[in-house]
Design an enzyme around this catalytic site. Structure first.
Site, PDB file in Angstrom:
ATOM      1  CB  CYS A   1      59.518  22.855  -4.627  1.00  0.00           C
ATOM      2  SG  CYS A   1      60.560  21.551  -5.276  1.00  0.00           S
TER       3      CYS A   1
ATOM      4  CD  GLU B   1      56.015  26.666  -2.721  1.00  0.00           C
ATOM      5  OE1 GLU B   1      56.592  27.333  -1.841  1.00  0.00           O
ATOM      6  OE2 GLU B   1      56.450  25.601  -3.145  1.00  0.00           O
TER       7      GLU B   1
ATOM      8  CD  GLU C   1      67.350  21.953  -5.700  1.00  0.00           C
ATOM      9  OE1 GLU C   1      67.594  21.227  -4.728  1.00  0.00           O
ATOM     10  OE2 GLU C   1      66.930  21.522  -6.768  1.00  0.00           O
TER      11      GLU C   1
END
Ligand code: NAP
Length: 399
Positions: A245, A342, A211
């Site tokens: 996330c 990110e 993930e």
């Protein structure tokens, strides 16, 4: 800890596998359920521990304990339902049976942003089906992992079934990868480390679940309900100070609603109280460390230098340490650093768009299709856009 301790932990998990995998699903279920009960009984203390070492506000931290524990409750139930299959054979006098069996020792490497939930989410299913585990939590949040493991022992999960190692991450990671006794790696964290683990796992052909990072678009169409869009965007952008996330990383707003939305959004973030997670009313804690603040600062500077405008916040908070102001930046372009990577902080970059096609093109222009959101009142658009977005999770009118 390093290589030696990791090898010890693997041996201990390997040895415990013999016994643990032979228990009935119901016996494993009872122990997992007891672990769930103990986590819930200690919800407040665990929440305090998470706030102390990770920084998120206490209410969010206690919420994480409930969320994290829920994986154990769910997989305790599933432990009794590890069904197989009967497949018709090509030969008349034979049947093909599929049995589901535990793979063996599982290595679980977890991040700091959900120090409890990312552990239970991996360990719950592994233990339920009879695997044993070596956990490597983040160096920034080791205490929550140790507290959870202590409660696992108290709940009757035998020593050796669950092992925690922490310390030199690359050393521990390499030792886990090289071991032929470790049969599976499950990892949640950055894409860079995920790639290394995937490559390393190929040497011993381990099973891999990853993930990794996201770059979530959050699209506000002209026909959206403004209140719903504001509430949802605030939730997806600013939870855990932007350090999840699935946090919105790019907010795409259609030109007809752009001025109205950005002005209401900028006003709303001014009310987000920043501070010590134990203080009443605080909804934004500090960032995890100095490097995280520097990353946020460099992304904001890059955007400003390329023509973006700060609409709210935009700098370190007057509280000092690693506190950063909830920030909104307008006139962002999709080629700025802040839209490519990110930001993992409380910064909302806003990109203006004209048409639905343009929004979908911008949204899909990333290699991190983890989560996406959009707001619209049109049912037709809901279906069209949710299927056009190349993402694993799509939230419609929902943050
Ligand atoms: P990270 O730097 O990749 O660290 C994650 C874990 O990997 C930590 O335990 C870390 O240990 C360990 N690690 C680092 N280098 C390693 C190596 N060479 N070998 C083995 N393990 C190694 O990520 P993070 O900064 O903690 O977490 C943030 C990232 O996680 C973000 O990109 C976020 O999007 C992602 N994330 C994804 C999800 C999801 O569900 N997709 C959920 C949460 C977070 P140390 O901390 O001890 O260095």
């Amino acid at each position: 800890m390093g290589e030696k301790e990791t090898k010890d932990a693997i041996s201990s998990a390997y040895e415990a596998f013999g016994h643990w995998s032979k228990l009935t699903g119901s016996e494993r279920s009872n122990r997992l359920r007891s672990w769930y009960n103990l986590l819930m009984e200690h919800k407040e203390e665990l929440g305090e521990l998470i706030t102390l070492e990770q920084g998120k506000p206490l209410k969010e931290a206690i919420g994480e304990v409930g969320y994290g524990a829920s994986f154990l409750e769910f997989f305790a139930e599933e432990a009794k339902r590890v069904y197989g299959d009967i497949i018709p054979s090509t030969l008349p006098d034979r049947r093909v049976l599929v049995l589901k069996q535990p793979v063996g020792v599982v290595a679980a490497i977890t991040p700091w942003n959900f120090p409890l939930a990312m552990i239970t989410r991996k360990v719950g299913p592994a233990l339920a089906c009879g695997c044993t585990v070596v956990i490597k939590p983040s160096e920034f949040t080791p205490l929550t992992a140790l507290a959870a493991a202590e409660l696992a022992l108290q709940s009757g999960i035998p020593p050796g079934v669950l092992n925690v190692v922490m310390g030199d991450a690359p050393k521990i990671g390499d030792t886990l990868l090289e071991s032929t006794q470790v049969r599976k790696i499950t990892f949640t964290g950055s894409t860079a480390v995920g790639k290394k683990l995937m490559a390393g796992a190929a040497e011993t052909v381990k099973k891999v679940s990853l993930e990794l990072g996201g770059n979530a678009p959050c699209i506000v169409f002209d026909d959206a309900d403004l209140e719903v869009a504001l509430k949802g965007t605030l939730a997806t952008k600013f939870r855990n100070s932007g350090q999840t996330c699935v946090c919105a990383n790019r907010i795409l707003v259609q030109e007809g609603i752009y001025e109205k939305f950005t002005s209401a959004f900028s006003n709303a973030v001014k009310d987000l109280k920043v501070g010590n997670g134990f203080s009443e009313g605080v909804v934004q804690g500090p960032l995890i460390n100095e490097a995280a603040v520097q990353k946020v600062e460099s992304f904001v500077q890059d955007a400003i230098s390329k023509g973006a405008k700060v609409l709210a916040g935009g700098k370190r908070h007057s509280l000092g340490f690693t506190f950063y102001e909830p920030t909104i930046i307008g006139d962002v372009k999709n080629d700025m650093l802040i839209a490519r990577q990110e930001v993992f902080g409380p910064v909302a970059p806003i990109i203006r768009f004209k048409t639905e096609e343009e929004a979908i093109r911008i949204a899909n222009d990333t290699n991190a299709g983890l989560a996406a959101y959009f707001f619209t009142n049109s049912i037709k658009r809901s279906w069209r856009v949710s299927e056009a977005l190349e993402y694993g999770i799509v939230g419609v009118n929902e943050g």
